[in-house]
Scaffold this motif. Structure first.
Motif, PDB file in Angstrom:
ATOM      1  N   HIS A  41       2.782  -0.032   3.717  1.00  0.00           N
ATOM      2  CA  HIS A  41       2.478  -1.282   4.418  1.00  0.00           C
ATOM      3  C   HIS A  41       2.747  -2.455   3.497  1.00  0.00           C
ATOM      4  CE1 HIS A  41      -0.703   1.123   6.894  1.00  0.00           C
ATOM      5  NE2 HIS A  41       0.534   1.445   7.215  1.00  0.00           N
ATOM      6  N   GLU A  81       0.066  -8.096   7.822  1.00  0.00           N
ATOM      7  CA  GLU A  81       0.457  -6.768   7.374  1.00  0.00           C
ATOM      8  C   GLU A  81       1.590  -6.225   8.246  1.00  0.00           C
ATOM      9  OE1 GLU A  81      -2.052  -3.371   8.447  1.00  0.00           O
ATOM     10  OE2 GLU A  81      -1.800  -2.575   6.427  1.00  0.00           O
ATOM     11  N   ARG A 108       3.329  -3.069   9.096  1.00  0.00           N
ATOM     12  CA  ARG A 108       2.950  -1.666   8.918  1.00  0.00           C
ATOM     13  C   ARG A 108       4.149  -0.722   8.964  1.00  0.00           C
ATOM     14  NH1 ARG A 108      -2.176  -0.563   9.342  1.00  0.00           N
ATOM     15  NH2 ARG A 108      -1.883   1.489  10.305  1.00  0.00           N
ATOM     16  N   GLU A 127       0.869  -1.181   0.000  1.00  0.00           N
ATOM     17  CA  GLU A 127       0.000   0.000   0.000  1.00  0.00           C
ATOM     18  C   GLU A 127       0.900   1.224   0.000  1.00  0.00           C
ATOM     19  OE1 GLU A 127      -3.030  -0.299   3.232  1.00  0.00           O
ATOM     20  OE2 GLU A 127      -1.953  -2.149   3.609  1.00  0.00           O
ATOM     21  N   ARG A 169      -3.930  -1.153  14.418  1.00  0.00           N
ATOM     22  CA  ARG A 169      -3.169  -0.275  13.536  1.00  0.00           C
ATOM     23  C   ARG A 169      -2.084   0.490  14.290  1.00  0.00           C
ATOM     24  NH1 ARG A 169      -5.758  -0.078   8.333  1.00  0.00           N
ATOM     25  NH2 ARG A 169      -7.529  -1.470   8.453  1.00  0.00           N
ATOM     26  N   ARG A 194       0.055  -6.224  11.891  1.00  0.00           N
ATOM     27  CA  ARG A 194      -1.384  -6.350  12.140  1.00  0.00           C
ATOM     28  C   ARG A 194      -1.883  -7.668  11.564  1.00  0.00           C
ATOM     29  NH1 ARG A 194      -6.246  -4.943   9.132  1.00  0.00           N
ATOM     30  NH2 ARG A 194      -4.951  -4.170   7.427  1.00  0.00           N
TER      31      ARG A 194
HETATM   32 MN    MN Z   1      -2.572  -1.038   5.534  1.00  0.00          MN
END
Ligand code: MN
Ligand code: ADP
Ligand code: MN
Ligand code: MN
Length: 345
Positions: free
Chosen positions: A236, A318, A320, A109, A298, A303
């Protein structure tokens, strides 16, 4: 036969942040050339911090090909930089350090800021701030997203899709002038190749609007690097392996997270420059000197999506921590190495 415009794209040797470089070579082909048909090429490494003037030649080795719908007979050619022998990867070649694994998948992302006249797009030029964060994330309307950002983002989607890049979505982000796009790829190098080309397309597209893409992770700071209440930009890294997707399990997950904790410094070292300014524990981040994981958290380093826990610790995770300026090749390489350090039995 037609003359194709082959845009060879590579990463230079600048530190701490490699930049994209590219140049065009025109060659005749019967139809859109395949990777195997594209020759190696060269460039002057002394102008990109990749060689000394007295022995300046570096080799460009094509590794991925994408049609370029912005040019008649255009082709985007992502390349690795090699030594003059054409076989030995150059020290700046981060792609060559990724262990090959077709069964590791990544979804990145990418957050970024549009910048114009030295400020994020929509900030008053010459100082001051727009209305505080709140309405901008996924916002609509001129006062939230301005007049040109969406036009660029829309064009970016289309050029990426025309190129066969697996762009999965876009959204306006939390800060004014900040946006995100997501890219998914199967294979340890695939998503990172696509990410670099998608970054290239965006930066090139914005030129005509007199806009730059600010990839740095925390561009809005008060004097003396004091954070203000404006989000930073992340990249991410969502990842899964065949084992995580098909078997997983809580015991394996805990071993994996212990390895992520053990190699915390090695991960942070490649998760992008200036990350201490972004990973503060505020603005949906964990602080840079801690490692944590959590369900839908978050504020954690890693995560677990609800889908992961609901499926019995199976699926994707994920990370982050990687920031918007991080090299996705280095990020993918480090994640694969840490995963490979953990036995699945
Ligand atoms: Mn994300
Ligand atoms: P959020 O903003 O809530 O963190 P996004 O929807 O922006 O989530 O991004 C989720 C990312 O997860 C996407 O990039 C997607 O490609 C990626 N992803 C989904 N499934 C997998 C998987 N099995 N392996 C790796 N990445 C995945
Ligand atoms: Mn997202
Ligand atoms: Mn985001």
């Amino acid at each position: 036969m037609a003359k194709y415009k082959l845009e060879y794209i590579w990463l230079d040797g600048y530190k701490p942040l490699a930049s994209l470089r590219s140049k065009t070579q025109i060659k005749e082909f019967k139809s859109l050339p395949k990777l195997e048909e594209l020759p190696n090429w060269g460039f002057d490494g002394s102008s990109t911090q990749q060689a000394e003037g007295k022995s300046s030649d570096c080799v460009l080795k094509p590794v991925a090909v994408y049609p370029d719908s912005t040019r008649k007979n255009g082709v985007l050619v992502m390349c690795e930089v090699m030594m003059p022998d054409g076989k030995t990867p150059h020290v700046s070649n981060s792609r060559a350090t990724i262990p090959d694994d077709p069964d590791t998948w990544f979804g990145f992302e990418q957050e970024y800021f549009f910048y114009q006249d030295g400020v994020p797009l929509g900030f008053p030029v010459g100082g001051g701030f727009p209305a505080p964060q709140g309405p901008y994330y996924t916002g609509v309307g001129y006062k939230n997203v301005g007049a040109v950002a969406r036009e660029i983002v829309e064009k970016h989607i289309d050029i990426c899709l025309d190129a066969g890049i697996n762009l999965e979505g876009i959204n306006a982000e939390v800060a004014k002038g900040q946006w995100e796009f997501q890219i998914f790829g199967k294979g340890s190098k695939n998503a990172a190749d696509q990410m670099w080309v998608a970054r290239y397309i965006l930066a090139r597209l914005a030129e005509a609007y007199c806009i730059d893409i600010e990839w740095r992770c925390k561009p809005i700071l008060a004097p003396f690097n004091q954070p203000l209440d404006w989000n930073g930009s992340g990249m991410h890294a969502n990842f899964s392996t065949k084992f995580l997707r098909e078997k997983g399990g809580k015991a394996y997950f805990e071993k994996l997270m212990a390895a992520f904790n053990k190699y915390r410094d090695e991960h942070i070292a490649v998760y992008g420059p200036e990350n201490h300014l972004r990973l503060t524990g505020l603005h949906e981040t964990q602080s840079i000197d801690k490692f944590s994981y959590g369900l839908a958290d978050r504020g954690a380093s890693v995560r677990m999506p609800h889908s992961f826990v609901n499926a019995g610790y199976k699926g994707y995770l994920e990370d982050r921590r990687p920031n918007s300026a991080a090299d996705p090749y280095l990020v993918a390489g480090r994640i694969v190495k840490t995963i490979q350090s953990v036995p699945t039995k």
